[in-house]
Structure formats: structure tokens, C-alpha cells
Design a protein around this motif. Structure first.
Motif, PDB file in Angstrom:
ATOM      1  N   CYS A 110     -15.606  87.565  68.165  1.00 39.53           N
ATOM      2  CA  CYS A 110     -14.188  87.200  68.058  1.00 39.53           C
ATOM      3  C   CYS A 110     -13.894  86.003  68.952  1.00 39.53           C
ATOM      4  CB  CYS A 110     -13.302  88.366  68.476  1.00 39.53           C
ATOM      5  SG  CYS A 110     -13.644  89.905  67.608  1.00 39.53           S
ATOM      6  N   ASP A 112     -10.803  85.096  70.015  1.00 36.94           N
ATOM      7  CA  ASP A 112      -9.680  85.344  70.922  1.00 36.94           C
ATOM      8  C   ASP A 112      -9.655  86.797  71.349  1.00 36.94           C
ATOM      9  OD1 ASP A 112      -7.923  83.019  71.484  1.00 36.94           O
ATOM     10  OD2 ASP A 112      -7.807  82.879  69.303  1.00 36.94           O
ATOM     11  N   GLN A 113      -8.985  87.040  72.482  1.00 38.78           N
ATOM     12  CA  GLN A 113      -8.769  88.417  72.880  1.00 38.78           C
ATOM     13  C   GLN A 113      -7.903  89.100  71.827  1.00 38.78           C
ATOM     14  OE1 GLN A 113      -7.208  88.728  76.886  1.00 38.78           O
ATOM     15  NE2 GLN A 113      -9.258  89.039  77.667  1.00 38.78           N
ATOM     16  N   ASP A 115      -4.979  91.480  70.374  1.00 37.18           N
ATOM     17  CA  ASP A 115      -3.738  92.160  70.707  1.00 37.18           C
ATOM     18  C   ASP A 115      -3.825  93.598  70.201  1.00 37.18           C
ATOM     19  OD1 ASP A 115      -3.200  92.157  67.973  1.00 37.18           O
ATOM     20  OD2 ASP A 115      -1.913  90.394  68.075  1.00 37.18           O
ATOM     21  N   GLN A 119      -6.538  95.225  67.652  1.00 38.44           N
ATOM     22  CA  GLN A 119      -7.436  96.242  68.187  1.00 38.44           C
ATOM     23  C   GLN A 119      -7.468  97.470  67.279  1.00 38.44           C
ATOM     24  OE1 GLN A 119      -6.016  96.790  72.244  1.00 38.44           O
ATOM     25  NE2 GLN A 119      -7.870  95.852  73.035  1.00 38.44           N
ATOM     26  N   GLY A 142     -16.611  88.646  72.494  1.00 40.27           N
ATOM     27  CA  GLY A 142     -15.820  87.431  72.385  1.00 40.27           C
ATOM     28  C   GLY A 142     -16.671  86.215  72.712  1.00 40.27           C
ATOM     29  N   LYS A 235      -8.096  79.759  74.329  1.00 47.07           N
ATOM     30  CA  LYS A 235      -7.826  81.145  73.950  1.00 47.07           C
ATOM     31  C   LYS A 235      -6.384  81.518  74.265  1.00 47.07           C
ATOM     32  CE  LYS A 235     -12.567  82.848  74.314  1.00 47.07           C
ATOM     33  NZ  LYS A 235     -13.425  83.930  74.803  1.00 47.07           N
ATOM     34  N   ASP A 237      -5.170  84.208  75.678  1.00 49.97           N
ATOM     35  CA  ASP A 237      -4.901  84.784  76.996  1.00 49.97           C
ATOM     36  C   ASP A 237      -4.811  83.710  78.071  1.00 49.97           C
ATOM     37  OD1 ASP A 237      -7.657  84.420  76.509  1.00 49.97           O
ATOM     38  OD2 ASP A 237      -8.162  85.715  78.194  1.00 49.97           O
ATOM     39  N   TYR A 256       1.545  88.345  70.051  1.00 45.79           N
ATOM     40  CA  TYR A 256       0.761  88.285  71.274  1.00 45.79           C
ATOM     41  C   TYR A 256       1.642  88.306  72.526  1.00 45.79           C
ATOM     42  CZ  TYR A 256      -3.433  87.234  73.949  1.00 45.79           C
ATOM     43  OH  TYR A 256      -4.488  87.315  74.810  1.00 45.79           O
TER      44      TYR A 256
END
Length: 314
Positions: A110, A112-113, A115, A119, A142, A235, A237, A256
Motif C-alpha cells: 500500500c 498510503d497509511q 484510514d 482498514q 506500506g 503520504k 500521514d 482521512y
């Protein structure tokens, strides 16, 4: 008279073991630095290296006060090692792919982190995979976008989740999620307490803002042209961190920053005009080495995200 290696034409498991040690030593830059990875002492590594040099009748490296360095022959053997072990790995993947039951690793990367919504969705994907092929060793991690693209092209990953911003030859893209992305600032920023009418285009053009770090689509590029791009964050975050500092404005999906919006830590600026569409794509190689694993992942995403099938799915 030409010198000949005493390694037999049929390479033994012992030869492969010595070559693996040699590769580890080279990639760690010396004997001492390789101790932890190999799990043996420096003196043991030295014995193995001496044995390899004796078997090959070649001087592979110099080690002493000047540090570790490969000889010309050592460079050639190292590059041959890379090709040898890549070939062995290719063979293993090919054989695994021939069986009816999948085995080995299933790698999903992935950009990006995640959300909370994503998830939950990916948790359903993982559940699907576990029910269908519980014996697979799943890797979910990631990575930077360019690293994911490279991993897919080199068959070192099966599927990537990337923002849709460009089309790389050799890769296929299917949008799995789409939402608006908005210009926002934090409660520490001077614009936070102003009405949208008070925030003019001239003010936005002067305020330090964040570039997403990738060549986004044409709609997004037009929005970025209006801003004073003085920071970069690849990214979500890290971009949110810059915005929360109060020093920058920048674009993020509403999902986000929903918690920050509700707690009045952040606000959206000109939601009607300062926005563009963010698309997240499932990306995979057009002709992957492990087709069955890619098809399994595609089927999982199609099931969970209610996508139209892109081809034969396992």
C-alpha cells in the motif's frame, strides 16, 4: 595456462551455501557487519570465504586494515551470484505456480497509511484470502509508490494499492475507491477563523502549501498551480502532520481528516472550488509470473469492493 575452478560442473549444496555467505558479506560490506545476519562469528565467516576462494581458485576480496573490498574477480562472481539466486527463485516460483494448491508468499503493498474505512475493507479482503487459501503467507506492507511499481514489474509483489496518477507500461490499473480531496488547514493556521469569502485566491497563492510529491492527474495539477508549493509530502500521514503544524495548507481526503474536522483541529477551505477527485487503484502486472496469486487477489478485491471482474479470477 588457463586456470580452472575446482567447483564441479554440477554445483553442490555446499557451493550454494558458500556463495550465499559470500553474497551476504558483500551486501553488508564486510565480515563483522555480516555476523548478526549469518548468525556465526567473524572467524567462521573467514573460514567459509577461504574455502570458497580455494574451491574457485580465485581471489575474491581483500580484507585487512584497509577494510573489505572486492577484487575484479570478486565483482564478477558477486554479479553471477545475483543471477544464480534469482534464477533459483524464478524456478521455485514456477514450480509453485504449477500446483493446484497455492503456496509461499502473497504480497500486497500500500502506498498510503490506511484510514479506518480502508482498514475494514482490507480486513475483509484478508478474510477472503484466508478462507480461500489459508496456507499462504500473507505480507501486507506500506511502500513508496515508485518502489511498489518496481516491485510489481519485477514480480516481487503481487498487487499494489496506489493513487491513480499515471499509467506505467506493463501494469494494469483498476479503480477500487474514489472520493474528493480538499484543501485544508489546521486550527493553528491564520485562515482557520476566516470565512471562505475572506480567503481570496491571492491569499492562497501566497500561503506556504504542500505538494503531494507525485505527478497527480490534470485536475489536481490545475489546483496545485494556484498555490505556493513550499513543502512536499508523499503520504497522507506526513502531509497531515505538516498541515497540523499550522505552517502549511494542503490537500487531503475528507475521510482521512474526519476526526480532526469534528474536533475542530482542522477545516476545509473553499470546498466547492478547491478540490479534486482522488482515485485509489488496485495495480498488478499485466503478465505476472504467479498468475494464480494475482487472480486470487483480484477476486478478493472484486468481491469486497463490488468491482466488475477484469478477467478470469480464481
Amino acid at each position: 595456462m588457463a586456470k580452472h575452478s575446482i567447483i564441479p560442473k554440477a554445483i553442490t549444496e555446499y557451493d550454494l551455501r558458500l556463495l550465499r555467505i559470500f553474497r551476504t558479506v558483500v551486501e553488508n560490506g564486510g565480515f563483522s557487519a555480516s555476523e548478526a545476519e549469518l548468525g556465526v562469528t567473524r572467524s567462521t565467516i573467514s573460514v567459509h570465504m577461504s574455502n570458497l576462494e580455494s574451491r574457485m581458485k580465485l581471489k575474491l576480496c581483500s580484507r585487512g586494515r584497509g577494510g573489505f573490498a572486492l577484487t575484479e574477480d570478486g565483482q564478477a562472481v558477486y554479479h553471477a551470484c545475483i543471477e544464480l539466486f534469482d534464477s533459483l527463485n524464478d524456478f521455485s516460483l514456477l514450480v509453485n505456480g504449477l500446483g493446484k494448491e497455492l503456496s509461499g508468499e502473497l504480497i500486497l503493498l500500500c502506498a498510503d497509511q490506511l484510514d479506518s474505512t480502508m482498514q475494514q475493507k482490507l480486513a475483509q479482503v484478508i478474510q477472503y484470502l484466508h478462507i480461500k487459501e489459508p496456507q499462504l503467507h500473507l505480507i501486507l506492507d506500506g511502500e513508496a509508490i515508485h518502489n511498489i511499481e518496481r516491485a510489481l514489474l519485477q514480480d516481487k509483489a503481487h498487487v499494489g494499492l496506489l493513487p491513480s496518477y499515471q499509467q506505467i507500461e506493463g501494469l494494469s490499473y483498476q479503480t477500487i475507491f474514489s472520493e474528493p480531496i480538499y484543501l485544508c488547514c489546521s486550527s493553528n493556521h491564520p485562515y482557520f477563523k476566516l470565512n471562505d469569502e475572506e480567503i481570496t485566491p491571492e491569499m492562497l497563492a501566497q500561503s506556504p502549501s504542500i505538494h503531494p510529491g507525485i505527478d497527480i492527474d490534470s485536475e489536481g495539477r490545475e489546483q496545485l498551480k494556484k498555490l505556493n508549493l513550499s513543502a512536499k509530502a508523499y503520504k497522507f500521514d506526513t502531509r497531515k502532520t505538516l498541515i497540523l503544524s499550522g505552517c502549511y495548507i494542503g490537500y487531503l481526503p475528507q475521510s482521512y481528516i474526519q476526526a480532526e474536522l469534528e474536533s475542530e483541529q482542522m477545516r476545509i477551505i473553499h470546498s466547492d472550488s478547491a478540490s479534486y477527485q482522488f482515485n485509489l487503484s488496485m495495480v498488478f502486472k499485466k503478465s505476472p509470473r504467479e498468475t494464480s496469486k494475482v487472480e486470487l487477489l483480484k477476486a478478493a478485491f472484486e468481491e469486497v469492493f463490488h468491482l466488475k471482474p477484469t478477467g478470469n479470477s480464481r
